[in-house]
Design a protein around this motif. Structure first.
Motif, PDB file in Angstrom:
ATOM      1  N   ALA A  43       0.838  -1.209   0.000  1.00  0.00           N
ATOM      2  CA  ALA A  43       0.000   0.000   0.000  1.00  0.00           C
ATOM      3  C   ALA A  43       0.871   1.257   0.000  1.00  0.00           C
ATOM      4  CB  ALA A  43      -0.932  -0.009   1.208  1.00  0.00           C
ATOM      5  N   GLU A  44       1.949   1.239   0.787  1.00  0.00           N
ATOM      6  CA  GLU A  44       2.843   2.407   0.833  1.00  0.00           C
ATOM      7  C   GLU A  44       3.569   2.588  -0.500  1.00  0.00           C
ATOM      8  OE1 GLU A  44       4.560   5.804   2.277  1.00  0.00           O
ATOM      9  OE2 GLU A  44       2.909   4.635   3.108  1.00  0.00           O
ATOM     10  N   ALA A  45       4.020   1.490  -1.098  1.00  0.00           N
ATOM     11  CA  ALA A  45       4.689   1.585  -2.408  1.00  0.00           C
ATOM     12  C   ALA A  45       3.726   2.105  -3.466  1.00  0.00           C
ATOM     13  CB  ALA A  45       5.239   0.216  -2.812  1.00  0.00           C
ATOM     14  N   ARG A  46       2.483   1.643  -3.401  1.00  0.00           N
ATOM     15  CA  ARG A  46       1.480   2.098  -4.368  1.00  0.00           C
ATOM     16  C   ARG A  46       1.163   3.583  -4.150  1.00  0.00           C
ATOM     17  NH1 ARG A  46      -1.958  -2.278  -4.302  1.00  0.00           N
ATOM     18  NH2 ARG A  46      -1.016  -3.170  -6.141  1.00  0.00           N
ATOM     19  N   ARG A  47       1.135   4.016  -2.884  1.00  0.00           N
ATOM     20  CA  ARG A  47       0.851   5.428  -2.589  1.00  0.00           C
ATOM     21  C   ARG A  47       1.977   6.319  -3.092  1.00  0.00           C
ATOM     22  NH1 ARG A  47       2.209   9.288   0.723  1.00  0.00           N
ATOM     23  NH2 ARG A  47       3.637   8.080   1.989  1.00  0.00           N
ATOM     24  N   GLN A  48       3.224   5.871  -2.941  1.00  0.00           N
ATOM     25  CA  GLN A  48       4.364   6.685  -3.352  1.00  0.00           C
ATOM     26  C   GLN A  48       4.582   6.671  -4.864  1.00  0.00           C
ATOM     27  OE1 GLN A  48       7.859   5.591  -1.139  1.00  0.00           O
ATOM     28  NE2 GLN A  48       6.995   6.235   0.805  1.00  0.00           N
ATOM     29  N   ASN A  49       4.214   5.564  -5.501  1.00  0.00           N
ATOM     30  CA  ASN A  49       4.441   5.422  -6.941  1.00  0.00           C
ATOM     31  C   ASN A  49       3.203   4.857  -7.616  1.00  0.00           C
ATOM     32  OD1 ASN A  49       7.370   6.060  -6.876  1.00  0.00           O
ATOM     33  ND2 ASN A  49       7.447   4.190  -5.651  1.00  0.00           N
ATOM     34  N   PRO A  50       2.164   5.659  -7.798  1.00  0.00           N
ATOM     35  CA  PRO A  50       0.908   5.133  -8.338  1.00  0.00           C
ATOM     36  C   PRO A  50       1.016   4.651  -9.784  1.00  0.00           C
ATOM     37  CG  PRO A  50       0.760   7.505  -7.964  1.00  0.00           C
ATOM     38  CD  PRO A  50       2.075   7.059  -7.430  1.00  0.00           C
ATOM     39  N   ALA A  51       2.037   5.074 -10.528  1.00  0.00           N
ATOM     40  CA  ALA A  51       2.178   4.686 -11.927  1.00  0.00           C
ATOM     41  C   ALA A  51       2.780   3.293 -12.105  1.00  0.00           C
ATOM     42  CB  ALA A  51       3.034   5.719 -12.665  1.00  0.00           C
ATOM     43  N   LEU A  52       3.339   2.710 -11.038  1.00  0.00           N
ATOM     44  CA  LEU A  52       3.981   1.402 -11.154  1.00  0.00           C
ATOM     45  C   LEU A  52       2.955   0.283 -11.281  1.00  0.00           C
ATOM     46  CD1 LEU A  52       6.836   1.591  -8.482  1.00  0.00           C
ATOM     47  CD2 LEU A  52       7.012   1.912 -10.956  1.00  0.00           C
ATOM     48  N   GLY A  53       3.337  -0.751 -12.026  1.00  0.00           N
ATOM     49  CA  GLY A  53       2.495  -1.936 -12.166  1.00  0.00           C
ATOM     50  C   GLY A  53       2.683  -2.849 -10.964  1.00  0.00           C
ATOM     51  N   GLN A  54       1.806  -3.853 -10.846  1.00  0.00           N
ATOM     52  CA  GLN A  54       1.864  -4.757  -9.704  1.00  0.00           C
ATOM     53  C   GLN A  54       3.181  -5.534  -9.658  1.00  0.00           C
ATOM     54  OE1 GLN A  54      -0.382  -4.777  -7.200  1.00  0.00           O
ATOM     55  NE2 GLN A  54       1.073  -6.105  -6.150  1.00  0.00           N
ATOM     56  N   GLN A  56       6.122  -4.556 -10.696  1.00  0.00           N
ATOM     57  CA  GLN A  56       7.161  -3.638 -10.226  1.00  0.00           C
ATOM     58  C   GLN A  56       7.047  -3.399  -8.725  1.00  0.00           C
ATOM     59  OE1 GLN A  56       6.003  -0.613 -13.045  1.00  0.00           O
ATOM     60  NE2 GLN A  56       8.028  -0.709 -14.038  1.00  0.00           N
ATOM     61  N   ILE A  57       5.825  -3.251  -8.253  1.00  0.00           N
ATOM     62  CA  ILE A  57       5.610  -3.048  -6.817  1.00  0.00           C
ATOM     63  C   ILE A  57       6.049  -4.283  -6.046  1.00  0.00           C
ATOM     64  CG2 ILE A  57       3.820  -2.825  -5.043  1.00  0.00           C
ATOM     65  CD1 ILE A  57       2.419  -0.824  -6.895  1.00  0.00           C
ATOM     66  N   ASP A  58       5.672  -5.470  -6.524  1.00  0.00           N
ATOM     67  CA  ASP A  58       6.068  -6.708  -5.855  1.00  0.00           C
ATOM     68  C   ASP A  58       7.585  -6.848  -5.811  1.00  0.00           C
ATOM     69  OD1 ASP A  58       3.481  -7.481  -5.287  1.00  0.00           O
ATOM     70  OD2 ASP A  58       3.285  -8.766  -7.065  1.00  0.00           O
ATOM     71  N   ALA A  59       8.239  -6.549  -6.925  1.00  0.00           N
ATOM     72  CA  ALA A  59       9.705  -6.650  -6.973  1.00  0.00           C
ATOM     73  C   ALA A  59      10.346  -5.647  -6.005  1.00  0.00           C
ATOM     74  CB  ALA A  59      10.205  -6.403  -8.389  1.00  0.00           C
ATOM     75  N   GLY A  60       9.815  -4.448  -5.977  1.00  0.00           N
ATOM     76  CA  GLY A  60      10.352  -3.435  -5.061  1.00  0.00           C
ATOM     77  C   GLY A  60      10.160  -3.810  -3.603  1.00  0.00           C
ATOM     78  N   VAL A  61       8.981  -4.323  -3.273  1.00  0.00           N
ATOM     79  CA  VAL A  61       8.707  -4.740  -1.899  1.00  0.00           C
ATOM     80  C   VAL A  61       9.599  -5.919  -1.518  1.00  0.00           C
ATOM     81  CG1 VAL A  61       6.954  -5.818  -0.408  1.00  0.00           C
ATOM     82  CG2 VAL A  61       6.381  -3.797  -1.765  1.00  0.00           C
ATOM     83  N   ASN A  62       9.749  -6.902  -2.408  1.00  0.00           N
ATOM     84  CA  ASN A  62      10.620  -8.046  -2.128  1.00  0.00           C
ATOM     85  C   ASN A  62      12.063  -7.603  -1.898  1.00  0.00           C
ATOM     86  OD1 ASN A  62       8.482  -9.811  -2.368  1.00  0.00           O
ATOM     87  ND2 ASN A  62       8.938 -10.361  -4.482  1.00  0.00           N
ATOM     88  N   GLY A  63      12.548  -6.703  -2.751  1.00  0.00           N
ATOM     89  CA  GLY A  63      13.905  -6.180  -2.576  1.00  0.00           C
ATOM     90  C   GLY A  63      14.046  -5.411  -1.266  1.00  0.00           C
ATOM     91  N   GLY A  64      13.031  -4.646  -0.928  1.00  0.00           N
ATOM     92  CA  GLY A  64      13.052  -3.890   0.327  1.00  0.00           C
ATOM     93  C   GLY A  64      13.066  -4.801   1.547  1.00  0.00           C
ATOM     94  N   ILE A  65      12.311  -5.883   1.473  1.00  0.00           N
ATOM     95  CA  ILE A  65      12.283  -6.840   2.586  1.00  0.00           C
ATOM     96  C   ILE A  65      13.652  -7.488   2.748  1.00  0.00           C
ATOM     97  CG2 ILE A  65      11.356  -9.070   3.325  1.00  0.00           C
ATOM     98  CD1 ILE A  65       8.635  -8.140   2.161  1.00  0.00           C
ATOM     99  N   MET A  66      14.248  -7.922   1.644  1.00  0.00           N
ATOM    100  CA  MET A  66      15.572  -8.563   1.720  1.00  0.00           C
ATOM    101  C   MET A  66      16.620  -7.585   2.263  1.00  0.00           C
ATOM    102  SD  MET A  66      15.121 -11.632   1.083  1.00  0.00           S
ATOM    103  CE  MET A  66      16.794 -12.170   1.064  1.00  0.00           C
ATOM    104  N   PHE A  67      16.587  -6.343   1.782  1.00  0.00           N
ATOM    105  CA  PHE A  67      17.532  -5.336   2.269  1.00  0.00           C
ATOM    106  C   PHE A  67      17.290  -5.062   3.748  1.00  0.00           C
ATOM    107  CE2 PHE A  67      18.952  -0.907   2.847  1.00  0.00           C
ATOM    108  CZ  PHE A  67      20.298  -1.088   2.536  1.00  0.00           C
TER     109      PHE A  67
END
Length: 169
Positions: A43-54, A56-67
């Protein structure tokens, strides 16, 4: 020196060591719990970047979790090593822990005062009861650990004396 007997760690210093490690564990457990709130992260990733596809959001969240997990492990290892080094009588580790602990206590008190006074709510910052509890616990643990480290200053002077008396190669 192979035959040298190590002096025992004073009880207050040993308690301070375990308080530092416990405080780090409590903070890291809370941080990891927040990392696994995947719906909130999406939800936070979608709020910050509404133009991203699902995807891209999933990949970003997964990378953020690992980091985030890497950061959590690094923090826990660093605090554990610093606490153990401090317990062995290294004054530099006591100083580093004092600086980190003082910053943690100041930040914790700031968060608690901001919540109690309503400033946080006025700024739109929501603090859950769990967050407040973790903040309170880590603030108290860090403050007590700082005090205990300085109650046995002779342990650190003795270590410095032994180091300076040993022959240098």
């Amino acid at each position: 020196m192979a035959g040298q007997v190590k002096a025992p760690v004073p009880k207050l210093v040993d308690v301070a060591r375990w308080l530092w490690i416990t405080s780090a564990c409590v903070g890291v457990v809370r941080f990891v719990a927040q990392l696994f709130d995947r719906e909130m992260l999406i939800a936070e990733a979608r709020r910050q970047n509404p133009a991203l596809g699902q995807d891209q959001i999933d990949a970003g969240v997964n990378g953020g979790i690992m980091f985030g997990l890497l950061i959590a492990v690094t923090i826990l290892v660093a605090y554990t090593r610093l606490a153990n080094t401090m317990a062995r009588g290294r004054n530099w580790a006591r100083i580093v822990l004092t600086v980190l602990g003082a910053a943690s206590v100041a930040f914790g008190l700031f968060r608690l005062v901001a919540w109690a006074s309503g400033i946080a709510a006025g700024l739109g910052v929501a603090m859950s009861p769990v967050d407040l509890g973790v903040t309170f616990v880590t603030t108290v643990l860090d403050a007590i650990a700082i005090v205990l480290m300085y109650r046995v200053s002779a342990h650190f002077r003795k270590r410095v004396t032994v180091d300076s008396a040993s022959p240098r190669s």
